[in-house]
Motif scaffolding. Structure first.
Motif, PDB file in Angstrom:
ATOM      1  N   HIS A 118       0.845  -1.149   0.162  1.00 55.10           N
ATOM      2  CA  HIS A 118       0.024   0.057  -0.091  1.00 55.10           C
ATOM      3  C   HIS A 118       0.741   1.096  -0.012  1.00 55.10           C
ATOM      4  CE1 HIS A 118      -4.007  -1.883   0.008  1.00 55.10           C
ATOM      5  NE2 HIS A 118      -3.623  -2.597   1.336  1.00 55.10           N
ATOM      6  N   ASP A 119       2.032   1.077   0.491  1.00 54.70           N
ATOM      7  CA  ASP A 119       2.917   2.341   0.490  1.00 54.70           C
ATOM      8  C   ASP A 119       4.005   2.437  -0.771  1.00 54.70           C
ATOM      9  OD1 ASP A 119       2.211   2.890   3.047  1.00 54.70           O
ATOM     10  OD2 ASP A 119       3.735   1.910   3.986  1.00 54.70           O
ATOM     11  N   GLY A 120       3.436   1.431  -1.717  1.00 53.51           N
ATOM     12  CA  GLY A 120       4.271   1.538  -3.078  1.00 53.51           C
ATOM     13  C   GLY A 120       5.318   0.554  -3.162  1.00 53.51           C
ATOM     14  N   ILE A 121       5.749  -0.072  -2.053  1.00 56.75           N
ATOM     15  CA  ILE A 121       7.029  -0.992  -2.017  1.00 56.75           C
ATOM     16  C   ILE A 121       6.611  -2.324  -2.750  1.00 56.75           C
ATOM     17  CG2 ILE A 121       8.312  -2.285  -0.508  1.00 56.75           C
ATOM     18  CD1 ILE A 121       8.203  -0.010   1.507  1.00 56.75           C
ATOM     19  N   GLN A 122       7.355  -2.625  -3.593  1.00 50.13           N
ATOM     20  CA  GLN A 122       7.333  -3.939  -4.094  1.00 50.13           C
ATOM     21  C   GLN A 122       7.878  -4.971  -3.064  1.00 50.13           C
ATOM     22  OE1 GLN A 122       9.347  -4.065  -7.906  1.00 50.13           O
ATOM     23  NE2 GLN A 122       7.398  -3.405  -9.006  1.00 50.13           N
ATOM     24  N   ALA A 123       6.741  -5.722  -2.416  1.00 49.51           N
ATOM     25  CA  ALA A 123       7.090  -6.728  -1.378  1.00 49.51           C
ATOM     26  C   ALA A 123       6.447  -7.699  -1.484  1.00 49.51           C
ATOM     27  CB  ALA A 123       6.635  -6.190  -0.142  1.00 49.51           C
ATOM     28  N   ILE A 124       7.140  -9.109  -2.003  1.00 46.29           N
ATOM     29  CA  ILE A 124       6.732 -10.200  -2.370  1.00 46.29           C
ATOM     30  C   ILE A 124       6.730 -11.264  -1.118  1.00 46.29           C
ATOM     31  CG2 ILE A 124       6.864 -12.189  -3.718  1.00 46.29           C
ATOM     32  CD1 ILE A 124       7.946  -9.001  -4.870  1.00 46.29           C
ATOM     33  N   PRO A 125       5.601 -11.575  -0.521  1.00 45.97           N
ATOM     34  CA  PRO A 125       5.648 -12.550   0.808  1.00 45.97           C
ATOM     35  C   PRO A 125       5.913 -14.055   0.111  1.00 45.97           C
ATOM     36  CG  PRO A 125       3.420 -12.360   0.256  1.00 45.97           C
ATOM     37  CD  PRO A 125       4.333 -11.180  -0.794  1.00 45.97           C
ATOM     38  N   MET A 126       6.951 -14.511   0.953  1.00 45.01           N
ATOM     39  CA  MET A 126       7.204 -15.942   0.883  1.00 45.01           C
ATOM     40  C   MET A 126       7.595 -16.936   1.850  1.00 45.01           C
ATOM     41  SD  MET A 126       9.919 -17.287  -2.157  1.00 45.01           S
ATOM     42  CE  MET A 126       8.873 -16.393  -3.480  1.00 45.01           C
ATOM     43  N   ALA A 127       6.458 -17.658   2.132  1.00 45.33           N
ATOM     44  CA  ALA A 127       6.442 -18.499   3.314  1.00 45.33           C
ATOM     45  C   ALA A 127       7.514 -19.375   3.143  1.00 45.33           C
ATOM     46  CB  ALA A 127       5.015 -18.881   3.500  1.00 45.33           C
ATOM     47  N   ILE A 128       8.421 -19.395   4.351  1.00 43.89           N
ATOM     48  CA  ILE A 128       9.446 -20.706   4.154  1.00 43.89           C
ATOM     49  C   ILE A 128       9.687 -21.070   5.513  1.00 43.89           C
ATOM     50  CG2 ILE A 128      11.111 -18.944   4.081  1.00 43.89           C
ATOM     51  CD1 ILE A 128      12.737 -20.696   2.231  1.00 43.89           C
ATOM     52  N   ASP A 129      10.015 -22.511   5.820  1.00 42.62           N
ATOM     53  CA  ASP A 129      10.592 -22.777   6.928  1.00 42.62           C
ATOM     54  C   ASP A 129      12.025 -22.904   6.941  1.00 42.62           C
ATOM     55  OD1 ASP A 129      11.206 -24.232   9.402  1.00 42.62           O
ATOM     56  OD2 ASP A 129       9.910 -25.856   9.275  1.00 42.62           O
ATOM     57  N   LEU A 130      12.843 -22.395   7.550  1.00 47.04           N
ATOM     58  CA  LEU A 130      14.289 -22.301   7.386  1.00 47.04           C
ATOM     59  C   LEU A 130      14.883 -23.385   7.838  1.00 47.04           C
ATOM     60  CD1 LEU A 130      15.311 -18.297   7.681  1.00 47.04           C
ATOM     61  CD2 LEU A 130      14.889 -19.747   5.467  1.00 47.04           C
ATOM     62  N   ALA A 131      14.281 -24.324   8.735  1.00 48.18           N
ATOM     63  CA  ALA A 131      14.606 -25.486   8.980  1.00 48.18           C
ATOM     64  C   ALA A 131      14.542 -26.603   8.017  1.00 48.18           C
ATOM     65  CB  ALA A 131      13.888 -26.035  10.262  1.00 48.18           C
ATOM     66  N   SER A 132      14.068 -26.325   7.096  1.00 51.68           N
ATOM     67  CA  SER A 132      13.839 -27.176   5.827  1.00 51.68           C
ATOM     68  C   SER A 132      14.742 -27.053   4.675  1.00 51.68           C
ATOM     69  CB  SER A 132      12.632 -27.313   5.321  1.00 51.68           C
ATOM     70  OG  SER A 132      12.424 -28.112   4.202  1.00 51.68           O
ATOM     71  N   GLN A 133      15.904 -27.933   4.826  1.00 56.10           N
ATOM     72  CA  GLN A 133      17.026 -27.754   3.791  1.00 56.10           C
ATOM     73  C   GLN A 133      16.285 -27.790   2.063  1.00 56.10           C
ATOM     74  OE1 GLN A 133      19.878 -26.566   4.247  1.00 56.10           O
ATOM     75  NE2 GLN A 133      19.223 -26.505   6.430  1.00 56.10           N
ATOM     76  N   GLU A 134      15.293 -28.760   1.920  1.00 55.44           N
ATOM     77  CA  GLU A 134      14.401 -28.648   0.912  1.00 55.44           C
ATOM     78  C   GLU A 134      13.839 -27.604   0.330  1.00 55.44           C
ATOM     79  OE1 GLU A 134      14.079 -30.689   3.525  1.00 55.44           O
ATOM     80  OE2 GLU A 134      15.088 -32.698   2.869  1.00 55.44           O
ATOM     81  N   GLN A 135      13.115 -26.814   1.284  1.00 56.93           N
ATOM     82  CA  GLN A 135      12.683 -25.683   1.132  1.00 56.93           C
ATOM     83  C   GLN A 135      13.586 -24.458   0.694  1.00 56.93           C
ATOM     84  OE1 GLN A 135       9.294 -24.112   3.418  1.00 56.93           O
ATOM     85  NE2 GLN A 135       8.791 -26.028   4.315  1.00 56.93           N
ATOM     86  N   ILE A 136      14.858 -24.238   1.538  1.00 58.65           N
ATOM     87  CA  ILE A 136      15.717 -23.424   0.873  1.00 58.65           C
ATOM     88  C   ILE A 136      16.205 -23.874  -0.351  1.00 58.65           C
ATOM     89  CG2 ILE A 136      18.003 -22.483   1.722  1.00 58.65           C
ATOM     90  CD1 ILE A 136      17.367 -22.994   4.538  1.00 58.65           C
ATOM     91  N   ALA A 137      16.573 -25.023  -0.696  1.00 54.56           N
ATOM     92  CA  ALA A 137      17.098 -25.427  -1.969  1.00 54.56           C
ATOM     93  C   ALA A 137      16.136 -24.954  -3.256  1.00 54.56           C
ATOM     94  CB  ALA A 137      17.290 -26.781  -2.134  1.00 54.56           C
ATOM     95  N   ASP A 138      14.722 -25.095  -2.540  1.00 57.27           N
ATOM     96  CA  ASP A 138      13.911 -24.809  -3.993  1.00 57.27           C
ATOM     97  C   ASP A 138      13.442 -23.300  -3.992  1.00 57.27           C
ATOM     98  OD1 ASP A 138      11.775 -26.005  -5.606  1.00 57.27           O
ATOM     99  OD2 ASP A 138      10.275 -25.241  -4.177  1.00 57.27           O
ATOM    100  N   LEU A 139      14.255 -22.289  -3.229  1.00 53.65           N
ATOM    101  CA  LEU A 139      13.748 -20.948  -3.325  1.00 53.65           C
ATOM    102  C   LEU A 139      14.106 -20.245  -4.934  1.00 53.65           C
ATOM    103  CD1 LEU A 139      13.181 -18.431  -1.685  1.00 53.65           C
ATOM    104  CD2 LEU A 139      15.543 -18.109  -0.959  1.00 53.65           C
ATOM    105  N   PRO A 140      15.280 -20.562  -5.434  1.00 53.23           N
ATOM    106  CA  PRO A 140      15.263 -20.026  -6.858  1.00 53.23           C
ATOM    107  C   PRO A 140      14.250 -20.491  -7.759  1.00 53.23           C
ATOM    108  CG  PRO A 140      17.581 -21.087  -5.853  1.00 53.23           C
ATOM    109  CD  PRO A 140      16.555 -21.607  -5.003  1.00 53.23           C
ATOM    110  N   LYS A 141      13.731 -21.588  -7.670  1.00 52.47           N
ATOM    111  CA  LYS A 141      12.640 -22.115  -8.672  1.00 52.47           C
ATOM    112  C   LYS A 141      11.499 -21.331  -8.004  1.00 52.47           C
ATOM    113  CE  LYS A 141      12.191 -26.340  -9.058  1.00 52.47           C
ATOM    114  NZ  LYS A 141      11.701 -27.799  -8.978  1.00 52.47           N
ATOM    115  N   ARG A 142      11.182 -20.966  -6.943  1.00 50.38           N
ATOM    116  CA  ARG A 142      10.012 -20.334  -6.377  1.00 50.38           C
ATOM    117  C   ARG A 142      10.093 -18.912  -6.855  1.00 50.38           C
ATOM    118  NH1 ARG A 142       8.634 -21.121  -0.178  1.00 50.38           N
ATOM    119  NH2 ARG A 142       6.965 -19.938  -0.659  1.00 50.38           N
ATOM    120  N   ILE A 143      11.332 -18.383  -6.855  1.00 52.03           N
ATOM    121  CA  ILE A 143      11.369 -16.770  -7.211  1.00 52.03           C
ATOM    122  C   ILE A 143      11.533 -16.569  -8.540  1.00 52.03           C
ATOM    123  CG2 ILE A 143      12.930 -14.798  -7.142  1.00 52.03           C
ATOM    124  CD1 ILE A 143      13.793 -15.625  -4.380  1.00 52.03           C
TER     125      ILE A 143
END
Length: 251
Positions: free
Chosen positions: A48-73
């Motif tokens: 609402h303030d004009g910032i390009q902010a993209i929320p991305m839920a992630i559990d940093l305890a999960s190595q699989e979710q971290i590894a998948d980050l480039p694909k998600r972005i």
């Protein structure tokens, strides 16, 4: 040069202040956090303030979710030039006191080290190739005063993770300096956040009494320091740890 920033632990507190500050400077900010509802609300307010902010839920305890980050972005991952490793946990006992080393369960120890130290390590490994291709990058790791000197309300698991983050910062700073990438740490003292203010009022009074500037820090003050380290003017600073604690620890 378009810039994309990744900020972990961005749903509230220091991470949210950092996301707001970087976004206000025109960066696209990927806000990472495990608190999905809080994250979406925070990103919506920034939007609402004009910032390009993209929320991305992630559990940093999960190595699989971290590894998948480039694909998600997706394609925007090639534009990642700023990484702020801010997320961290500090388990305390039911009475609000730190769990002392001899009483820390192995499961808790491993979880704290995984989120506070291994996750930043993996995120740096994942983001650095894109930064190298651009010939420019800024990595800022949020450590803690506890990583500089143990004691206070921090348990041995948290102290160890934040001390390790300082060593990790220096190691990576040395390894990537020739690629135009800087890696620095910030070590905040007590900050007015849900985590920082979770101690008892009696303990908080003692904390304030030991701070020479006689107050607790604000998330925006940490964010301002991050913004400087994420900018062009900080290019000759790398492998450093910068204290922001109101004078409570002077080394």
């Amino acid at each position: 040069m378009s810039q994309v920033a990744i900020v972990t632990g961005a749903a509230r507190g220091v991470g949210l202040a950092i996301a707001q500050r970087l976004g206000s400077a025109g960066r696209t900010v990927y806000m990472l956090d495990v608190l999905e509802a809080d994250l979406r609300e925070a990103a919506g307010k920034l939007g609402h303030d004009g910032i390009q902010a993209i929320p991305m839920a992630i559990d940093l305890a999960s190595q699989e979710q971290i590894a998948d980050l480039p694909k998600r972005i997706g394609q925007c991952f090639e534009d990642v030039s700023i990484l702020v490793n801010n997320a961290g946990i500090a388990p305390i006992a039911s009475d609000g006191k730190p769990i002392l080393g001899p009483e820390i369960a192995l499961e808790q120890w491993e979880r704290v080290l995984t989120i506070n130290l291994t996750a930043p390590f993996r995120l740096m490994q994942i983001c650095i190739p894109a930064m190298r291709r651009r010939g420019w990058g800024r990595i800022i790791n949020i450590s803690s005063r506890a990583g500089r000197s143990p004691g206070g309300s921090s348990g041995a698991d948290y102290v160890t993770s934040k001390s390790g983050l300082l060593g990790l910062t220096r190691a990576f700073a040395h390894d990537v300096a020739a690629s135009g990438i800087t890696v620095n740490s910030i070590a905040p003292g007590r900050i007015d956040t849900p985590m920082g203010m979770s101690s008892s009022e009696d303990l908080l009074r003692l904390v304030r009494a030991k701070i020479p500037v006689a107050r607790i820090g604000q998330p925006e003050e940490v964010a301002a320091l991050v913004a400087f380290l994420a900018g062009e003017e900080s290019g000759f600073i790398t492998g450093a740890v910068i204290d922001i604690n109101g004078g409570a620890l002077m080394i």
